[in-house]
Design an enzyme around this catalytic site. Sequence first.
Site, PDB file in Angstrom:
ATOM      1  N   ASP A   1       6.337 163.440  28.972  1.00 58.81           N
ATOM      2  CA  ASP A   1       7.311 164.071  27.593  1.00 58.81           C
ATOM      3  C   ASP A   1       8.291 164.725  28.484  1.00 58.81           C
ATOM      4  O   ASP A   1       9.445 165.100  27.572  1.00 58.81           O
ATOM      5  CB  ASP A   1       6.385 164.829  27.050  1.00 58.81           C
ATOM      6  CG  ASP A   1       5.414 164.197  26.195  1.00 58.81           C
ATOM      7  OD1 ASP A   1       5.670 162.976  26.031  1.00 58.81           O
ATOM      8  OD2 ASP A   1       4.426 164.612  25.674  1.00 58.81           O
TER       9      ASP A   1
ATOM     10  N   ARG B 165       5.938 165.183  21.350  1.00 62.36           N
ATOM     11  CA  ARG B 165       5.175 166.056  19.981  1.00 62.36           C
ATOM     12  C   ARG B 165       6.212 167.175  19.949  1.00 62.36           C
ATOM     13  O   ARG B 165       6.430 167.402  18.483  1.00 62.36           O
ATOM     14  CB  ARG B 165       3.882 166.501  20.194  1.00 62.36           C
ATOM     15  CG  ARG B 165       2.816 165.568  19.714  1.00 62.36           C
ATOM     16  CD  ARG B 165       1.356 165.705  20.166  1.00 62.36           C
ATOM     17  NE  ARG B 165       1.493 165.870  21.811  1.00 62.36           N
ATOM     18  CZ  ARG B 165       0.480 166.371  22.567  1.00 62.36           C
ATOM     19  NH1 ARG B 165      -0.694 166.703  21.841  1.00 62.36           N
ATOM     20  NH2 ARG B 165       0.569 166.339  23.708  1.00 62.36           N
TER      21      ARG B 165
ATOM     22  N   ILE C 134      26.898 151.514  43.878  1.00 68.64           N
ATOM     23  CA  ILE C 134      25.263 151.591  44.318  1.00 68.64           C
ATOM     24  C   ILE C 134      25.032 151.918  45.710  1.00 68.64           C
ATOM     25  O   ILE C 134      23.863 152.478  45.737  1.00 68.64           O
ATOM     26  CB  ILE C 134      24.841 150.007  44.046  1.00 68.64           C
ATOM     27  CG1 ILE C 134      25.388 149.127  45.540  1.00 68.64           C
ATOM     28  CG2 ILE C 134      25.204 149.322  42.859  1.00 68.64           C
ATOM     29  CD1 ILE C 134      24.565 147.725  45.735  1.00 68.64           C
TER      30      ILE C 134
ATOM     31  N   ARG D 214       8.876 137.907  58.702  1.00 68.49           N
ATOM     32  CA  ARG D 214       9.691 137.002  57.717  1.00 68.49           C
ATOM     33  C   ARG D 214      10.645 138.100  57.383  1.00 68.49           C
ATOM     34  O   ARG D 214      10.608 139.370  57.211  1.00 68.49           O
ATOM     35  CB  ARG D 214       9.205 136.695  56.636  1.00 68.49           C
ATOM     36  CG  ARG D 214       7.900 135.633  56.859  1.00 68.49           C
ATOM     37  CD  ARG D 214       8.595 134.389  57.090  1.00 68.49           C
ATOM     38  NE  ARG D 214       7.799 133.333  56.992  1.00 68.49           N
ATOM     39  CZ  ARG D 214       6.814 132.853  58.139  1.00 68.49           C
ATOM     40  NH1 ARG D 214       6.825 133.460  59.158  1.00 68.49           N
ATOM     41  NH2 ARG D 214       5.954 131.940  57.998  1.00 68.49           N
TER      42      ARG D 214
END
Length: 752
Positions: free
Chosen positions: A158, A202, A525, A650
Amino acid sequence: MMTKKPKPVIGVLTSGGDSPGMNAAVRGVVRTALERDIDVYIIYEGYQGMIDGGDRILKADWDSVGGILQKGGTSIGTARCADFKTHEGRRIAARNLIEHRINHLVVIGGDGSLTGANVFQKEWLSLLVELVDLGEITNDVAQMYAEFKFVGLVGSIDNDMFGTDMTIGADTALHRIVEAIDAITSTAASHQRAFVIEVMGRHCGYLALMSALATGAAWVLIPESPPNVDDWEAKMCEVLKMGRDAGRRTGIVIVAEGAQDREGRSIHANYVKEVLEKQLKIDTRVTILGHVQRGGAPSAFDRNLGTVLGYAAVEHLLTSEADTEAVIVGIQGNQVTYMPLTDSVQETKRVAKVIKARDYEKALELRGGGFQAAFRTFRTIIRSFPHPPQPDHKPKRFAVMNAGGPAPGMNTAVRAAVRLGIDKGHTMLGVQNGFTGLIEGEIEELNWMSVHGMVAQGGAELGTNRKVPQGGELYAIARNIERFNIDGLMIIGGWAGYETAHLLHSEQENYPAFNIPILCIPASINNNLPGSELSIGSDTAVNNIIEAVDKIKQSAVASRRCFVVEVMGRHCGYLALTSGIATGAERIYTHEEGVTLRDLQTDLGDLLEGFNHGKRLALIVRNERANSFYTTPFMTALFDEESHDLFDVRQAILGHLQQGGNPSPFDRIQATKFATRGIEYLIEQVNQISPHSAFIGLHHGKLTVFELERFPYMIDRKHQRPKEQWWLEREKIASVMSQSGPHSRRGKKRQS
Ligand code: ADP
């Protein structure tokens, strides 16, 4: 006689509603403690486990928290525990902690759990007295445990707690909500339907407001600020109708769970649907997002927030004075903060009380300036038409453009700038294709609806490239500024944008046309721009990387394998370090830290040792320019050759997927905030005789403007990155968390 001071022993638990990122926090606490040679216990199933004791409280080792970083929820279990609300329950809990010699406790939970922790802490001494009276512990033991330290970390979707700007889990929840709204937007547009979407919160409208700001929502209802007109239903319908008339095919209303009207009557999504159907006669559907918002893999931000706060919690416990009161360890901008637990609990409860008392002005004030500004911006951007201009208004012409590599969120910033500029009565021009377009005069007027839908689009609709103009091209730019009567220029972009802005500004004497305000907004980025802790696009890129790496890691379950993953960033290691922490990489190579042959040998030794001891998977994240000789293929071949068939190696060069995709919620919100401030700045400066130029950014989490003249002094030009990079300090956290563990060669090297 003095009682012997016991060694620190830490207990950690998660409690209340689960939230994504809790696992990262638990892992952060456990590994930091182990790295410091401190015993640490995991208390399973929240406070219930503390009361049950037995095998619910178990000593943790390095692997107890392995493989959980990328998982949603909490792997150590959580519960709502009625017994802990009783005095007797808490006394049993205290005894169980002492039985395990735990004298430091980290509670990760929401406001309920932290209220519980506060109660527990306040009565700790009296619980000890009772345990002595009951004969369960001796006086000496009671004295030994009189100094008990508590820390709370807020795990809650929240974002409703004081003591931190962001709670662990809120960013992921925003991801889930925004993904859902993006999906709904496309179906809604196909059918010209309206949608009412209920989101959690809420007493706190954070999720509702931020998701509204990050999507094309037309209206938002939050608990802190009910619509301030009597007949808000009519007003809402008018806004949606105007949107339709202007060509919008969707109408999305976001309702926070706790939304209410001025009189305090709650507003339910179904009621909003009835209103829209009755007054506008449009097909309207309700979507209650519910638990989807809590679920799924944590975002990069939440993984790193959990990790950083878990680390900081242990540091605080081990370094603070014995009588320090319990604190919430939180975050403001990128800085770790500490707030007394009691104050945090009280302030949090205050907002709920103020809302109940219908003092909405106070409620908004308590949420802080950023929240209020976001609400103001939202209300302007969603309009279907701009406000009518003031009578003495002097309209100006501002051009907006992108520059540098594409960064998700560029479109969001353009949309906000265009709408906010037009709303203030100015003409907004769009320059196509970066500086190439400014040189060639590819400039067009943009109107309110031409940026419709751009909030959620990745890429750069205006086009962008890395061109930095030179020589005669400056003359062409000056001519176009005059020809199109450009009074101010906003550049939303990366290094090429900043460099050119500075060039134009410093050539004012030669080209009087350049005597206009120029404003740069960081969008790259790589996150390699001066004056900003974060640039637009970097959050999306990090999330793109972690999604890819999660998949790559999953592909290797059956074999012993090491992956060398290469990420972008040019000479800036931000993407590598941030995504490395968020994916639990064993080793992160950056250009800033450098790579030596000795490092490679040490790391190889660690890999061999790890795989010899049962490791199945290792991950190395490498910045693309970490070292121009020890390239990704070189490292892969080296490790593979030297692995002697113990494991295989890899490489995965992630490439352009990092730049793609729709912008993350954070990048959208940030883009909108930057553009809002950017337009204000241009409007402030445009009427000055000698207008200033600037770049803006986040400094300690606050929007800050830097004079453009400072650019050369704040950068490392050769490597195209800022001189100061705040995130470098996170290297030590990455190294503590790395799965090679404290007893690896690197770990030993660190400790010595
Ligand atoms: P959240 O932490 O997500 O807000 P809850 O409000 O359900 O979740 O609280 C979680 C648990 O914290 C409760 O089940 C209870 O064990 C404990 N707790 C909450 N409030 C108190 C309190 N006033 N006193 C003692 N324990 C409490």
